[in-house]
Design a protein around this motif. Structure first.
Motif, PDB file in Angstrom:
ATOM      1  N   MET A 126     -62.611  -4.956 -28.462  1.00 21.75           N
ATOM      2  CA  MET A 126     -61.922  -5.709 -27.418  1.00 21.75           C
ATOM      3  C   MET A 126     -62.879  -5.760 -26.230  1.00 21.75           C
ATOM      4  O   MET A 126     -63.373  -4.722 -25.790  1.00 21.75           O
ATOM      5  N   PRO A 127     -63.161  -6.953 -25.716  1.00 22.75           N
ATOM      6  CA  PRO A 127     -64.078  -7.035 -24.575  1.00 22.75           C
ATOM      7  C   PRO A 127     -63.446  -6.464 -23.311  1.00 22.75           C
ATOM      8  O   PRO A 127     -62.223  -6.410 -23.178  1.00 22.75           O
ATOM      9  N   SER A 128     -64.277  -6.060 -22.387  1.00 18.29           N
ATOM     10  CA  SER A 128     -63.771  -5.555 -21.109  1.00 18.29           C
ATOM     11  C   SER A 128     -63.307  -6.729 -20.255  1.00 18.29           C
ATOM     12  O   SER A 128     -63.747  -7.861 -20.432  1.00 18.29           O
ATOM     13  N   HIS A 129     -62.400  -6.441 -19.355  1.00 10.13           N
ATOM     14  CA  HIS A 129     -61.875  -7.428 -18.410  1.00 10.13           C
ATOM     15  C   HIS A 129     -62.004  -6.853 -16.995  1.00 10.13           C
ATOM     16  O   HIS A 129     -61.031  -6.734 -16.262  1.00 10.13           O
ATOM     17  N   ARG A 130     -63.225  -6.493 -16.639  1.00  9.99           N
ATOM     18  CA  ARG A 130     -63.481  -5.827 -15.357  1.00  9.99           C
ATOM     19  C   ARG A 130     -63.193  -6.698 -14.148  1.00  9.99           C
ATOM     20  O   ARG A 130     -62.935  -6.187 -13.067  1.00  9.99           O
ATOM     21  N   SER A 131     -63.207  -8.008 -14.316  1.00  5.66           N
ATOM     22  CA  SER A 131     -62.917  -8.881 -13.176  1.00  5.66           C
ATOM     23  C   SER A 131     -61.421  -9.150 -13.023  1.00  5.66           C
ATOM     24  O   SER A 131     -60.995  -9.749 -12.044  1.00  5.66           O
ATOM     25  N   MET A 132     -60.614  -8.671 -13.963  1.00  7.32           N
ATOM     26  CA  MET A 132     -59.162  -8.867 -13.886  1.00  7.32           C
ATOM     27  C   MET A 132     -58.587  -7.958 -12.804  1.00  7.32           C
ATOM     28  O   MET A 132     -58.913  -6.774 -12.726  1.00  7.32           O
ATOM     29  N   MET A 159     -54.338 -14.230 -24.411  1.00  6.52           N
ATOM     30  CA  MET A 159     -53.685 -14.955 -25.495  1.00  6.52           C
ATOM     31  C   MET A 159     -54.691 -15.573 -26.467  1.00  6.52           C
ATOM     32  O   MET A 159     -54.300 -16.083 -27.505  1.00  6.52           O
ATOM     33  N   GLY A 160     -55.967 -15.507 -26.155  1.00  3.21           N
ATOM     34  CA  GLY A 160     -56.979 -15.977 -27.089  1.00  3.21           C
ATOM     35  C   GLY A 160     -57.134 -15.049 -28.286  1.00  3.21           C
ATOM     36  O   GLY A 160     -57.522 -15.481 -29.368  1.00  3.21           O
ATOM     37  N   CYS A 161     -56.821 -13.781 -28.093  1.00  2.00           N
ATOM     38  CA  CYS A 161     -56.959 -12.787 -29.159  1.00  2.00           C
ATOM     39  C   CYS A 161     -55.631 -12.146 -29.564  1.00  2.00           C
ATOM     40  O   CYS A 161     -55.550 -11.521 -30.615  1.00  2.00           O
ATOM     41  N   HIS A 162     -54.619 -12.254 -28.711  1.00  2.00           N
ATOM     42  CA  HIS A 162     -53.317 -11.624 -28.972  1.00  2.00           C
ATOM     43  C   HIS A 162     -52.203 -12.660 -28.903  1.00  2.00           C
ATOM     44  O   HIS A 162     -52.277 -13.604 -28.118  1.00  2.00           O
ATOM     45  N   ALA A 163     -51.169 -12.450 -29.702  1.00  2.00           N
ATOM     46  CA  ALA A 163     -49.933 -13.230 -29.625  1.00  2.00           C
ATOM     47  C   ALA A 163     -48.803 -12.238 -29.410  1.00  2.00           C
ATOM     48  O   ALA A 163     -48.971 -11.036 -29.605  1.00  2.00           O
ATOM     49  N   VAL A 164     -47.672 -12.734 -28.994  1.00  2.86           N
ATOM     50  CA  VAL A 164     -46.533 -11.852 -28.758  1.00  2.86           C
ATOM     51  C   VAL A 164     -46.059 -11.212 -30.060  1.00  2.86           C
ATOM     52  O   VAL A 164     -45.844 -10.006 -30.123  1.00  2.86           O
ATOM     53  N   ASP A 165     -45.919 -12.008 -31.112  1.00  3.30           N
ATOM     54  CA  ASP A 165     -45.230 -11.540 -32.307  1.00  3.30           C
ATOM     55  C   ASP A 165     -46.028 -11.565 -33.603  1.00  3.30           C
ATOM     56  O   ASP A 165     -45.481 -11.338 -34.676  1.00  3.30           O
ATOM     57  N   ARG A 166     -47.324 -11.860 -33.546  1.00  5.93           N
ATOM     58  CA  ARG A 166     -48.123 -11.861 -34.760  1.00  5.93           C
ATOM     59  C   ARG A 166     -49.568 -11.488 -34.448  1.00  5.93           C
ATOM     60  O   ARG A 166     -50.051 -11.754 -33.361  1.00  5.93           O
ATOM     61  N   LYS A 167     -50.230 -10.901 -35.415  1.00  9.71           N
ATOM     62  CA  LYS A 167     -51.632 -10.520 -35.264  1.00  9.71           C
ATOM     63  C   LYS A 167     -52.489 -11.780 -35.226  1.00  9.71           C
ATOM     64  O   LYS A 167     -52.306 -12.684 -36.008  1.00  9.71           O
ATOM     65  N   LEU A 168     -53.409 -11.818 -34.289  1.00 11.71           N
ATOM     66  CA  LEU A 168     -54.442 -12.848 -34.271  1.00 11.71           C
ATOM     67  C   LEU A 168     -55.761 -12.123 -34.508  1.00 11.71           C
ATOM     68  O   LEU A 168     -55.929 -11.488 -35.526  1.00 11.71           O
ATOM     69  N   VAL A 169     -56.659 -12.178 -33.562  1.00 13.44           N
ATOM     70  CA  VAL A 169     -57.894 -11.392 -33.640  1.00 13.44           C
ATOM     71  C   VAL A 169     -57.546  -9.915 -33.440  1.00 13.44           C
ATOM     72  O   VAL A 169     -58.043  -9.045 -34.138  1.00 13.44           O
ATOM     73  N   GLY A 170     -56.685  -9.659 -32.465  1.00 13.80           N
ATOM     74  CA  GLY A 170     -56.205  -8.311 -32.186  1.00 13.80           C
ATOM     75  C   GLY A 170     -54.737  -8.202 -32.564  1.00 13.80           C
ATOM     76  O   GLY A 170     -54.115  -9.174 -32.993  1.00 13.80           O
ATOM     77  N   PRO A 171     -54.157  -7.032 -32.378  1.00 15.00           N
ATOM     78  CA  PRO A 171     -52.745  -6.832 -32.727  1.00 15.00           C
ATOM     79  C   PRO A 171     -51.833  -7.646 -31.824  1.00 15.00           C
ATOM     80  O   PRO A 171     -52.213  -8.032 -30.716  1.00 15.00           O
TER      81      PRO A 171
END
Length: 108
Positions: free
Chosen positions: A83-89, A35-47
């Motif tokens: 988009m950064p990787s999330h390998r620890s997720m 949620m730091g880069c994405h929102a449900v209904d609007r573009k932030l850093v990412g779509p």
């Protein structure tokens, strides 16, 4: 497409998936900084998640493609900003969030 329970192992395509509430999927997204880069209904850093769902609507390969994108990161699909990787997720958490996104990121 149903949501897959967090932490669950790989599920065969014809096996019933355990449902996860949209609130749980959103909590996983928040916990993993989505949620730091994405929102449900609007573009932030990412779509927005809804833009992602619309772009991949009807694409049977989208879940695997997006799971890999979350895990490995990348750039070029939505612009030059990577988009950064999330390998620890956790892989189950990735599947849950991707399924929720592709379902249109419902809130209920």
């Amino acid at each position: 497409m149903g949501l897959v329970a967090a932490g669950q192992g790989a599920v065969a395509a014809d096996a019933p998936a355990a449902a996860v509430s949209p609130a749980d999927a959103m909590n996983i997204a928040r916990k993993n900084a989505c949620m730091g880069c994405h929102a449900v209904d609007r573009k932030l850093v990412g779509p927005s998640f809804q833009q992602i769902a619309e772009k991949y609507k009807g694409d049977a390969k989208a879940p695997a493609r997006l799971e890999a994108k979350v895990r490995d990161g990348g750039s070029g699909v939505w612009g030059m900003l990577p988009m950064p990787s999330h390998r620890s997720m956790d892989s189950g958490d990735i599947r849950t969030v991707v399924a929720w996104i592709l379902a249109g990121s419902p809130s209920k």
